[in-house]
Scaffold this motif. Structure first.
Motif, PDB file in Angstrom:
ATOM      1  N   ASP A  15       6.947  47.105  15.525  1.00  0.00           N
ATOM      2  CA  ASP A  15       8.158  46.331  15.766  1.00  0.00           C
ATOM      3  C   ASP A  15       9.261  47.282  16.194  1.00  0.00           C
ATOM      4  O   ASP A  15       9.104  48.505  16.149  1.00  0.00           O
ATOM      5  CB  ASP A  15       8.570  45.591  14.499  1.00  0.00           C
ATOM      6  N   TRP A  17      13.920  47.494  16.643  1.00  0.00           N
ATOM      7  CA  TRP A  17      15.245  46.940  16.396  1.00  0.00           C
ATOM      8  C   TRP A  17      16.254  47.879  17.041  1.00  0.00           C
ATOM      9  O   TRP A  17      16.043  49.095  17.060  1.00  0.00           O
ATOM     10  CB  TRP A  17      15.477  46.852  14.890  1.00  0.00           C
ATOM     11  N   GLN A  24      22.197  49.101   8.271  1.00  0.00           N
ATOM     12  CA  GLN A  24      21.520  47.886   8.723  1.00  0.00           C
ATOM     13  C   GLN A  24      20.096  48.199   9.157  1.00  0.00           C
ATOM     14  O   GLN A  24      19.182  47.423   8.895  1.00  0.00           O
ATOM     15  CB  GLN A  24      22.287  47.211   9.860  1.00  0.00           C
ATOM     16  N   ALA A  25      19.884  49.334   9.802  1.00  0.00           N
ATOM     17  CA  ALA A  25      18.532  49.725  10.211  1.00  0.00           C
ATOM     18  C   ALA A  25      17.627  49.839   8.987  1.00  0.00           C
ATOM     19  O   ALA A  25      16.485  49.367   9.008  1.00  0.00           O
ATOM     20  CB  ALA A  25      18.568  51.049  10.972  1.00  0.00           C
ATOM     21  N   VAL A  27      17.966  48.298   6.139  1.00  0.00           N
ATOM     22  CA  VAL A  27      17.736  46.948   5.620  1.00  0.00           C
ATOM     23  C   VAL A  27      16.683  46.228   6.462  1.00  0.00           C
ATOM     24  O   VAL A  27      15.760  45.601   5.928  1.00  0.00           O
ATOM     25  CB  VAL A  27      19.061  46.139   5.583  1.00  0.00           C
ATOM     26  N   VAL A  28      16.817  46.314   7.774  1.00  0.00           N
ATOM     27  CA  VAL A  28      15.849  45.674   8.670  1.00  0.00           C
ATOM     28  C   VAL A  28      14.457  46.251   8.435  1.00  0.00           C
ATOM     29  O   VAL A  28      13.469  45.511   8.356  1.00  0.00           O
ATOM     30  CB  VAL A  28      16.274  45.833  10.150  1.00  0.00           C
ATOM     31  N   LEU A  29      14.369  47.561   8.319  1.00  0.00           N
ATOM     32  CA  LEU A  29      13.075  48.201   8.071  1.00  0.00           C
ATOM     33  C   LEU A  29      12.467  47.684   6.770  1.00  0.00           C
ATOM     34  O   LEU A  29      11.290  47.317   6.725  1.00  0.00           O
ATOM     35  CB  LEU A  29      13.236  49.726   8.029  1.00  0.00           C
ATOM     36  N   LYS A  30      13.265  47.634   5.717  1.00  0.00           N
ATOM     37  CA  LYS A  30      12.783  47.143   4.425  1.00  0.00           C
ATOM     38  C   LYS A  30      12.298  45.698   4.535  1.00  0.00           C
ATOM     39  O   LYS A  30      11.225  45.361   4.035  1.00  0.00           O
ATOM     40  CB  LYS A  30      13.890  47.242   3.382  1.00  0.00           C
ATOM     41  N   GLU A  31      13.085  44.846   5.189  1.00  0.00           N
ATOM     42  CA  GLU A  31      12.719  43.433   5.288  1.00  0.00           C
ATOM     43  C   GLU A  31      11.477  43.212   6.142  1.00  0.00           C
ATOM     44  O   GLU A  31      10.566  42.494   5.755  1.00  0.00           O
ATOM     45  CB  GLU A  31      13.884  42.633   5.862  1.00  0.00           C
ATOM     46  N   ARG A  32      11.439  43.832   7.312  1.00  0.00           N
ATOM     47  CA  ARG A  32      10.331  43.554   8.234  1.00  0.00           C
ATOM     48  C   ARG A  32       9.029  44.216   7.799  1.00  0.00           C
ATOM     49  O   ARG A  32       7.967  43.610   7.886  1.00  0.00           O
ATOM     50  CB  ARG A  32      10.711  43.947   9.651  1.00  0.00           C
ATOM     51  N   SER A  35       7.842  42.314   4.783  1.00  0.00           N
ATOM     52  CA  SER A  35       7.212  41.057   5.161  1.00  0.00           C
ATOM     53  C   SER A  35       5.778  41.288   5.643  1.00  0.00           C
ATOM     54  O   SER A  35       4.864  40.542   5.289  1.00  0.00           O
ATOM     55  CB  SER A  35       8.031  40.377   6.254  1.00  0.00           C
ATOM     56  N   ARG A  59      13.050  55.205   4.347  1.00  0.00           N
ATOM     57  CA  ARG A  59      14.397  54.625   4.422  1.00  0.00           C
ATOM     58  C   ARG A  59      15.440  55.673   4.036  1.00  0.00           C
ATOM     59  O   ARG A  59      16.486  55.781   4.658  1.00  0.00           O
ATOM     60  CB  ARG A  59      14.502  53.398   3.516  1.00  0.00           C
TER      61      ARG A  59
END
Length: 91
Positions: A15, A17, A24-25, A27-32, A35, A59
Motif C-alpha cells: 500500500d 500514502w 499521520q503517516a 497512524v495510517v501505517l498502524k491502521e492499514r 487491518s 513506527r
C-alpha cells in the motif's frame, strides 16, 4: 514537505500514502497494516506479536529518522521481519 510512504508485508500486502505529517503517516501505517494483519488469518496472539515486534519499532523509527531524511532530500527505509516501510520526497 510532502512525502510518499509505501510499505509491504512480504507476499501479503502492499500500500501507499502521501502527506506532510509524520504523525499521520504513523497512524495510517498502524491502521492499514493492522487491518491487513487482522484479516490475515493469524491467531490473535500472533497478531499482537506482529504488532509489537514488527510494526511498533518501524513506527518509532519512521517518526525518529524519517523527517531528517526527507527534509534532507533523501529517501528513508527500514524493515522488521516481513514488513518494509519506505519514505520518499514527493515529486
Amino acid at each position: 514537505m510532502d512525502f510518499k510512504m509505501t510499505w509491504a508485508m512480504l507476499g501479503e500486502h502492499m500500500d501507499e500514502w502521501s502527506g506532510t505529517s509524520y504523525d499521520q503517516a504513523a497512524v495510517v501505517l498502524k491502521e492499514r497494516v493492522g487491518s491487513a494483519v487482522a484479516t490475515s488469518g493469524m491467531a490473535p496472539e500472533t497478531q499482537e506479536h506482529f504488532r509489537q515486534t514488527f510494526l511498533a519499532p518501524l513506527r518509532e523509527s519512521l517518526a525518529a529518522e524519517g523527517p531528517t531524511a526527507i527534509e534532507s532530500g533523501h529517501c528513508w527505509s527500514a524493515a522488521a521481519g516481513p514488513l518494509l516501510v519506505a519514505l520518499s520526497p514527493a515529486a
